[in-house]
Scaffold this motif. Sequence first.
Motif, PDB file in Angstrom:
ATOM      1  N   SER A 332       0.836  -1.191   0.000  1.00  0.00           N
ATOM      2  CA  SER A 332       0.000   0.000   0.000  1.00  0.00           C
ATOM      3  C   SER A 332       0.879   1.251   0.000  1.00  0.00           C
ATOM      4  CB  SER A 332      -0.915   0.013   1.229  1.00  0.00           C
ATOM      5  OG  SER A 332      -1.595   1.230   1.348  1.00  0.00           O
ATOM      6  N   ASP A 333       0.437   2.271  -0.714  1.00  0.00           N
ATOM      7  CA  ASP A 333       1.169   3.539  -0.739  1.00  0.00           C
ATOM      8  C   ASP A 333       0.947   4.357   0.536  1.00  0.00           C
ATOM      9  OD1 ASP A 333       2.193   3.032  -3.263  1.00  0.00           O
ATOM     10  OD2 ASP A 333       0.453   3.915  -4.270  1.00  0.00           O
ATOM     11  N   ARG A 334      -0.099   4.025   1.279  1.00  0.00           N
ATOM     12  CA  ARG A 334      -0.398   4.738   2.513  1.00  0.00           C
ATOM     13  C   ARG A 334       0.479   4.209   3.646  1.00  0.00           C
ATOM     14  NH1 ARG A 334      -4.582   4.044   4.942  1.00  0.00           N
ATOM     15  NH2 ARG A 334      -4.903   6.107   5.836  1.00  0.00           N
ATOM     16  N   LYS A 335       1.285   5.092   4.231  1.00  0.00           N
ATOM     17  CA  LYS A 335       2.160   4.718   5.339  1.00  0.00           C
ATOM     18  C   LYS A 335       2.027   5.762   6.455  1.00  0.00           C
ATOM     19  CE  LYS A 335       5.436   2.720   2.042  1.00  0.00           C
ATOM     20  NZ  LYS A 335       4.943   1.362   2.118  1.00  0.00           N
ATOM     21  N   PRO A 336       0.866   5.858   7.081  1.00  0.00           N
ATOM     22  CA  PRO A 336       0.596   6.935   8.048  1.00  0.00           C
ATOM     23  C   PRO A 336       1.516   6.925   9.255  1.00  0.00           C
ATOM     24  CG  PRO A 336      -1.119   5.259   8.132  1.00  0.00           C
ATOM     25  CD  PRO A 336      -0.293   4.956   6.930  1.00  0.00           C
ATOM     26  N   VAL A 337       1.743   5.779   9.842  1.00  0.00           N
ATOM     27  CA  VAL A 337       2.562   5.714  11.054  1.00  0.00           C
ATOM     28  C   VAL A 337       4.021   6.010  10.731  1.00  0.00           C
ATOM     29  CG1 VAL A 337       3.386   4.210  12.911  1.00  0.00           C
ATOM     30  CG2 VAL A 337       0.998   4.078  12.174  1.00  0.00           C
ATOM     31  N   LEU A 338       4.528   5.429   9.662  1.00  0.00           N
ATOM     32  CA  LEU A 338       5.916   5.654   9.277  1.00  0.00           C
ATOM     33  C   LEU A 338       6.153   7.122   8.918  1.00  0.00           C
ATOM     34  CD1 LEU A 338       8.514   4.024   8.968  1.00  0.00           C
ATOM     35  CD2 LEU A 338       7.964   3.728   6.541  1.00  0.00           C
ATOM     36  N   ASN A 339       5.214   7.728   8.212  1.00  0.00           N
ATOM     37  CA  ASN A 339       5.345   9.144   7.872  1.00  0.00           C
ATOM     38  C   ASN A 339       5.301  10.024   9.119  1.00  0.00           C
ATOM     39  OD1 ASN A 339       5.551   8.643   5.120  1.00  0.00           O
ATOM     40  ND2 ASN A 339       3.337   8.767   4.788  1.00  0.00           N
ATOM     41  N   PHE A 340       4.447   9.647  10.080  1.00  0.00           N
ATOM     42  CA  PHE A 340       4.362  10.386  11.342  1.00  0.00           C
ATOM     43  C   PHE A 340       5.697  10.318  12.094  1.00  0.00           C
ATOM     44  CE2 PHE A 340       3.791  10.007  15.961  1.00  0.00           C
ATOM     45  CZ  PHE A 340       3.304  11.278  16.257  1.00  0.00           C
ATOM     46  N   VAL A 341       6.273   9.112  12.161  1.00  0.00           N
ATOM     47  CA  VAL A 341       7.555   8.931  12.848  1.00  0.00           C
ATOM     48  C   VAL A 341       8.646   9.746  12.163  1.00  0.00           C
ATOM     49  CG1 VAL A 341       9.367   7.263  13.424  1.00  0.00           C
ATOM     50  CG2 VAL A 341       6.963   6.661  13.768  1.00  0.00           C
ATOM     51  N   ARG A 342       8.652   9.724  10.834  1.00  0.00           N
ATOM     52  CA  ARG A 342       9.658  10.489  10.093  1.00  0.00           C
ATOM     53  C   ARG A 342       9.536  11.988  10.362  1.00  0.00           C
ATOM     54  NH1 ARG A 342       8.858   7.086   4.489  1.00  0.00           N
ATOM     55  NH2 ARG A 342      10.441   5.469   4.909  1.00  0.00           N
ATOM     56  N   ARG A 343       8.292  12.500  10.368  1.00  0.00           N
ATOM     57  CA  ARG A 343       8.085  13.922  10.646  1.00  0.00           C
ATOM     58  C   ARG A 343       8.506  14.265  12.075  1.00  0.00           C
ATOM     59  NH1 ARG A 343       3.176  13.009   7.771  1.00  0.00           N
ATOM     60  NH2 ARG A 343       2.065  12.855   9.769  1.00  0.00           N
ATOM     61  N   PHE A 344       8.171  13.356  13.000  1.00  0.00           N
ATOM     62  CA  PHE A 344       8.517  13.574  14.411  1.00  0.00           C
ATOM     63  C   PHE A 344      10.026  13.631  14.602  1.00  0.00           C
ATOM     64  CE2 PHE A 344       9.315  11.912  18.724  1.00  0.00           C
ATOM     65  CZ  PHE A 344       8.607  12.839  19.469  1.00  0.00           C
ATOM     66  N   VAL A 345      10.730  12.682  13.991  1.00  0.00           N
ATOM     67  CA  VAL A 345      12.204  12.640  14.093  1.00  0.00           C
ATOM     68  C   VAL A 345      12.815  13.865  13.426  1.00  0.00           C
ATOM     69  CG1 VAL A 345      14.272  11.375  13.394  1.00  0.00           C
ATOM     70  CG2 VAL A 345      12.283  10.124  14.260  1.00  0.00           C
ATOM     71  N   HIS A 346      12.234  14.264  12.282  1.00  0.00           N
ATOM     72  CA  HIS A 346      12.756  15.416  11.558  1.00  0.00           C
ATOM     73  C   HIS A 346      12.634  16.692  12.403  1.00  0.00           C
ATOM     74  CE1 HIS A 346      13.798  17.989   8.187  1.00  0.00           C
ATOM     75  NE2 HIS A 346      12.702  18.710   8.414  1.00  0.00           N
TER      76      HIS A 346
END
Length: 350
Positions: A332-346
Amino acid sequence: MYTLFLLTVSFLITLILMPIFIWGSRKFGFVDYPNFRKVHVKPIPYLGGVAILISMVIGIMIARPIEAEYKSIIIGGIIIVIVGVIDDKYDLRPSLKLVGQLLASSIPIYYGIVIDHITPFGVAIDFGVMTIPITLIWMIAIINAINIIDGLDGLATGVSVIALSSIGFITILQGNVFVMMICVILIGSCLGFLMYNFFPAKIFLGDNGAMLLGFVLAVVSLMGFKNITLISLFFPIIILAVPFIDMVFAALRRYRSKVSLVKADKSHIHHRLRNLGYSHMESVILIYFIAMLYAGGSIILYLSTIPGSVIIVLLLVFTTEIIVEAIDLAESDRKPVLNFVRRFVHKIFS
């Protein structure tokens, strides 16, 4: 000390048997030939499960348990290995293979190893007439989960050792010597086999070995967590999370693609890691670490209070979603949790 003795004996027996089975497999044509969905490039013997079974049976006989349930492990193990050898040799239809799995799974049930009730929040719920069907579903699920994950050298064997170690440790805390003993014996057998099965493998588990490991794991998980509460119901599921996750998402993929649920593909966890650029050995070791994460989580869960258990389960669910999204197991192209973690770390490091 006696536990170490059983571990060493089963390890050495398997170690001694391996060269014999490698030679015998080649001589009598019990070899796995390469094809489009397999990663090995030359014929490899696949009677590893038979050697593990022999080692395990000898180990159990040396231990001389007084519990009659050990007979169900031996008899059921023999049946599942025979079914597996026939399947490896002649590629049985899924329906016939399932019949063999059901026959093997019925032996522990005959000896009273069943899921007959749970007690959520202290309230007993008796399964009644559903006891046998639920137990059969549980056992078949674990047998096939281990079989599905058996795709890289040493993968299913190592994951099984990690799961058995976790179950064995928890049963030590419970004072369940019998289940701990079975776990230790099979761990020794698997470690001896792993000396020849780790990359590059000289011999494979085959369906006979993968189904044997799944069968024994199913039985010891039932015996180890027989007094099922709402929380303890999660222990074996968490301990075997890696093969369960792989099996569930394989079924979802095939359902969405409108193909048979038993149709093989190259989209399992180990295939996904290889596609991401990890080597054969790196993929196996990474999955080992993931399996250890869940095994450790199960032990912490066992030692936790109810509020702590809820937190642990939520953390494991969160971790599972990250793993699924990171390796695109759901396709799936939807990766909500992974994108959230990436934004948080960034945000933290920017």
